[in-house]
Design a protein around this motif. Structure first.
Motif, PDB file in Angstrom:
ATOM      1  N   CYS A  49      85.142  13.422 -13.299  1.00 15.52           N
ATOM      2  CA  CYS A  49      85.656  12.060 -13.399  1.00 15.52           C
ATOM      3  C   CYS A  49      85.278  11.273 -12.142  1.00 15.52           C
ATOM      4  CB  CYS A  49      87.170  12.073 -13.559  1.00 15.52           C
ATOM      5  SG  CYS A  49      87.729  12.627 -15.177  1.00 15.52           S
ATOM      6  N   GLY A  50      84.770  10.077 -12.362  1.00 15.79           N
ATOM      7  CA  GLY A  50      84.397   9.225 -11.246  1.00 15.79           C
ATOM      8  C   GLY A  50      82.985   9.440 -10.739  1.00 15.79           C
ATOM      9  N   GLY A  96      79.915  10.425 -15.480  1.00 12.71           N
ATOM     10  CA  GLY A  96      81.150  11.105 -15.842  1.00 12.71           C
ATOM     11  C   GLY A  96      82.199  10.131 -16.342  1.00 12.71           C
ATOM     12  N   PRO A  97      83.304  10.636 -16.862  1.00 13.21           N
ATOM     13  CA  PRO A  97      84.389   9.770 -17.340  1.00 13.21           C
ATOM     14  C   PRO A  97      84.997   8.976 -16.186  1.00 13.21           C
ATOM     15  CG  PRO A  97      84.686  12.059 -18.064  1.00 13.21           C
ATOM     16  CD  PRO A  97      83.626  12.072 -17.020  1.00 13.21           C
ATOM     17  N   PRO A  98      85.567   7.811 -16.479  1.00 12.10           N
ATOM     18  CA  PRO A  98      86.198   7.026 -15.406  1.00 12.10           C
ATOM     19  C   PRO A  98      87.519   7.641 -14.963  1.00 12.10           C
ATOM     20  CG  PRO A  98      86.574   5.986 -17.539  1.00 12.10           C
ATOM     21  CD  PRO A  98      85.639   7.141 -17.788  1.00 12.10           C
ATOM     22  N   ALA A 116      93.468  22.224 -12.969  1.00 12.99           N
ATOM     23  CA  ALA A 116      92.062  22.084 -12.576  1.00 12.99           C
ATOM     24  C   ALA A 116      91.122  22.153 -13.777  1.00 12.99           C
ATOM     25  CB  ALA A 116      91.694  23.171 -11.568  1.00 12.99           C
ATOM     26  N   GLY A 117      90.238  21.159 -13.895  1.00 13.79           N
ATOM     27  CA  GLY A 117      89.254  21.126 -14.980  1.00 13.79           C
ATOM     28  C   GLY A 117      89.732  20.417 -16.230  1.00 13.79           C
ATOM     29  N   TYR A 118      91.027  20.225 -16.350  1.00 13.55           N
ATOM     30  CA  TYR A 118      91.591  19.526 -17.509  1.00 13.55           C
ATOM     31  C   TYR A 118      91.745  18.034 -17.194  1.00 13.55           C
ATOM     32  CZ  TYR A 118      93.031  23.726 -20.157  1.00 13.55           C
ATOM     33  OH  TYR A 118      93.062  24.891 -20.890  1.00 13.55           O
ATOM     34  N   GLY A 119      91.674  17.208 -18.235  1.00 11.91           N
ATOM     35  CA  GLY A 119      91.961  15.787 -18.088  1.00 11.91           C
ATOM     36  C   GLY A 119      91.155  15.146 -16.981  1.00 11.91           C
ATOM     37  N   GLU A 120      91.849  14.686 -15.929  1.00 12.92           N
ATOM     38  CA  GLU A 120      91.172  13.997 -14.833  1.00 12.92           C
ATOM     39  C   GLU A 120      91.266  14.744 -13.496  1.00 12.92           C
ATOM     40  OE1 GLU A 120      91.680   9.712 -14.588  1.00 12.92           O
ATOM     41  OE2 GLU A 120      92.408   9.670 -16.654  1.00 12.92           O
ATOM     42  N   SER A 121      91.688  16.006 -13.536  1.00 14.43           N
ATOM     43  CA  SER A 121      91.688  16.815 -12.315  1.00 14.43           C
ATOM     44  C   SER A 121      90.335  17.496 -12.148  1.00 14.43           C
ATOM     45  CB  SER A 121      92.801  17.869 -12.353  1.00 14.43           C
ATOM     46  OG  SER A 121      94.063  17.285 -12.177  1.00 14.43           O
ATOM     47  N   ASP A 122      89.824  17.491 -10.920  1.00 17.75           N
ATOM     48  CA  ASP A 122      88.504  18.068 -10.670  1.00 17.75           C
ATOM     49  C   ASP A 122      88.449  19.541 -11.062  1.00 17.75           C
ATOM     50  OD1 ASP A 122      87.628  15.678  -9.632  1.00 17.75           O
ATOM     51  OD2 ASP A 122      87.874  16.265  -7.533  1.00 17.75           O
ATOM     52  N   PRO A 123      87.306  19.988 -11.583  1.00 14.74           N
ATOM     53  CA  PRO A 123      87.128  21.423 -11.830  1.00 14.74           C
ATOM     54  C   PRO A 123      87.212  22.205 -10.515  1.00 14.74           C
ATOM     55  CG  PRO A 123      85.422  20.121 -12.936  1.00 14.74           C
ATOM     56  CD  PRO A 123      86.152  19.191 -12.014  1.00 14.74           C
ATOM     57  N   ILE A 125      91.331  15.670 -23.116  1.00 16.34           N
ATOM     58  CA  ILE A 125      91.685  16.941 -22.484  1.00 16.34           C
ATOM     59  C   ILE A 125      90.451  17.635 -21.919  1.00 16.34           C
ATOM     60  CG2 ILE A 125      92.559  19.268 -22.959  1.00 16.34           C
ATOM     61  CD1 ILE A 125      94.381  17.957 -25.110  1.00 16.34           C
ATOM     62  N   ARG A 126      89.357  17.623 -22.692  1.00 21.70           N
ATOM     63  CA  ARG A 126      88.156  18.398 -22.345  1.00 21.70           C
ATOM     64  C   ARG A 126      87.012  17.540 -21.820  1.00 21.70           C
ATOM     65  NH1 ARG A 126      87.710  20.985 -28.393  1.00 21.70           N
ATOM     66  NH2 ARG A 126      89.898  21.518 -28.693  1.00 21.70           N
ATOM     67  N   GLN A 127      87.298  16.326 -21.389  1.00 20.97           N
ATOM     68  CA  GLN A 127      86.238  15.354 -21.107  1.00 20.97           C
ATOM     69  C   GLN A 127      85.301  15.759 -19.973  1.00 20.97           C
ATOM     70  OE1 GLN A 127      87.950  11.584 -20.002  1.00 20.97           O
ATOM     71  NE2 GLN A 127      89.304  12.461 -18.467  1.00 20.97           N
ATOM     72  N   GLN A 128      85.730  16.684 -19.112  1.00 16.38           N
ATOM     73  CA  GLN A 128      84.849  17.128 -18.033  1.00 16.38           C
ATOM     74  C   GLN A 128      84.046  18.370 -18.418  1.00 16.38           C
ATOM     75  OE1 GLN A 128      86.544  16.212 -13.865  1.00 16.38           O
ATOM     76  NE2 GLN A 128      88.337  16.818 -15.053  1.00 16.38           N
ATOM     77  N   GLY A 129      84.242  18.813 -19.653  1.00 23.05           N
ATOM     78  CA  GLY A 129      83.511  19.974 -20.145  1.00 23.05           C
ATOM     79  C   GLY A 129      84.445  21.052 -20.652  1.00 23.05           C
TER      80      GLY A 129
END
Length: 361
Positions: free
Chosen positions: A34-35, A39-41, A105-112, A268-272
């Protein structure tokens, strides 16, 4: 002589192609943070952790200053901070509840977190509570897969013995004397390879799993580097809860699911899917440094309480294992819901019963 030479060259080329395909099939794509570019906003409030990662959170209920009870809610598998608990405004005002939801971590908007572990889950929660200055005590509710993070809180938060972590917090000026005021584990995650656990009990619970789930959990535990390929291949079924939820949930679960607020899975899975769902499975079913049976009461002076809430009819989490844990650890208050499945926490009456028991004892 030309035919064997051509055959040899063909086989070399085929081997190289197969190796390339295998590498591509096994290697997950990079996360879409995110960001980041492409990537997602970032649309949520986030804190920056000591290691540079960001953790997204959402606050609900009364303000922190007004709150009598502060509760951190740990979401489960394939979920995120946007999944609300059905707690009425009346109860919030009566008990002066402050609820803190966050994306693991890795979910939603928290960094992996590529080095994510059972221990790091507790440290993320600890640092979140420190940074937001929740005070000296807070409560935790861990739901389903979020249960392994809750067990980790019991193991690691009361001691606060990690010297490096203390150094990082002191450098940020946010280290406080935090303790767990109480904790509720809702249909908590079960590990079939926990150390010091009776093998027959684990085998009995294991046999009740669908065959496809057994194979998936074996891959997550023994060969986690294959999990991305396994979850994407079409030759064999993988995880029942991802593909055929109607056969996993009870009728009551399905009725509750129809009424609760559904969070879009893309959010939920937007970062992968690898950094959210797959890594969650690899971390939770990895080898642990402890088992629940090794834990000590985090509230030894009865200043708080620890609860397990288990649905008797739950088809995902075996009640026999959580019942056994509560029998061995007499400081845990065990509640078995006779007609409960996996989703009872999202029914308002049950959810408020859980919250009252946690904060009022």
């Amino acid at each position: 002589m030309q035919v064997p030479q051509m055959f040899k060259q063909s086989m070399i080329a085929l081997s190289v192609a197969l190796l390339g395909y295998s590498y591509k099939a096994l290697k997950p794509p990079p996360p879409k943070k995110c960001g980041s570019a492409g990537g997602p906003p970032v649309t949520s409030t986030r804190i920056k952790l000591a290691d540079g990662r960001h953790l997204a959170y959402r606050e609900s209920g009364v303000t922190k200053d007004e709150a009598r009870y502060k509760i951190i809610v740990i979401h489960g598998f394939n979920s995120c901070k946007e999944q609300p608990l059905p707690v009425s405004e009346e109860l919030v005002e009566e008990l002066k509840l402050y609820l803190l939801f966050f994306d693991r971590a890795g979910y939603g908007e928290s960094d992996p977190h590529p080095r994510r572990s059972v221990k790091s889950e507790a440290y993320d929660i600890q640092e979140l509570a420190d940074t937001l200055q929740l005070g000296s005590k807070f409560y935790v509710i861990g739901i389903s897969m979020g249960g392994y993070a809750a067990w980790s809180c019991i193991r690691y938060i009361p001691q606060r013995q990690d010297t490096y972590l203390r150094y990082l917090f002191l450098r940020k000026g946010v280290l406080h004397s935090l303790t767990l005021a109480g904790i509720s584990l809702i249909v908590p995650f079960v590990h079939y390879w926990w150390p010091h656990f009776p093998s027959e009990l684990s085998r009995e619970a294991w046999r009740k799993l669908p065959v496809s789930d057994r194979w998936t959990l074996r891959v997550a535990h023994y060969t986690p580097w294959w999990l991305y390929w396994w979850m994407n291949q079409k030759l064999f079924p993988s995880l029942k809860i991802m593909s055929d939820i109607a056969t996993v949930f009870t009728q009551k679960d399905l009725e509750i699911s129809e009424k609760r607020v559904e969070v879009p899975k893309e959010k939920i899975r937007q970062q992968g899917v690898y950094e959210s769902l797959h890594r969650d499975m690899m971390v939770s079913f990895a080898d642990w440094e402890f088992s629940p049976l090794d834990l000590r009461n985090p509230c030894p002076k009865n200043e708080g309480s620890v609860h397990i809430w288990q649905g008797y009819d739950d088809n995902i989490i075996p009640s026999t294992v959580n019942r056994f844990i509560s029998e061995k650890l007499e400081w845990i208050k065990y509640h078995e819901i006779v007609d409960g499945g996996h989703m009872f926490i999202y029914e308002q009456t049950m959810c408020e019963t859980v919250v009252r028991a946690l904060v009022l004892g």
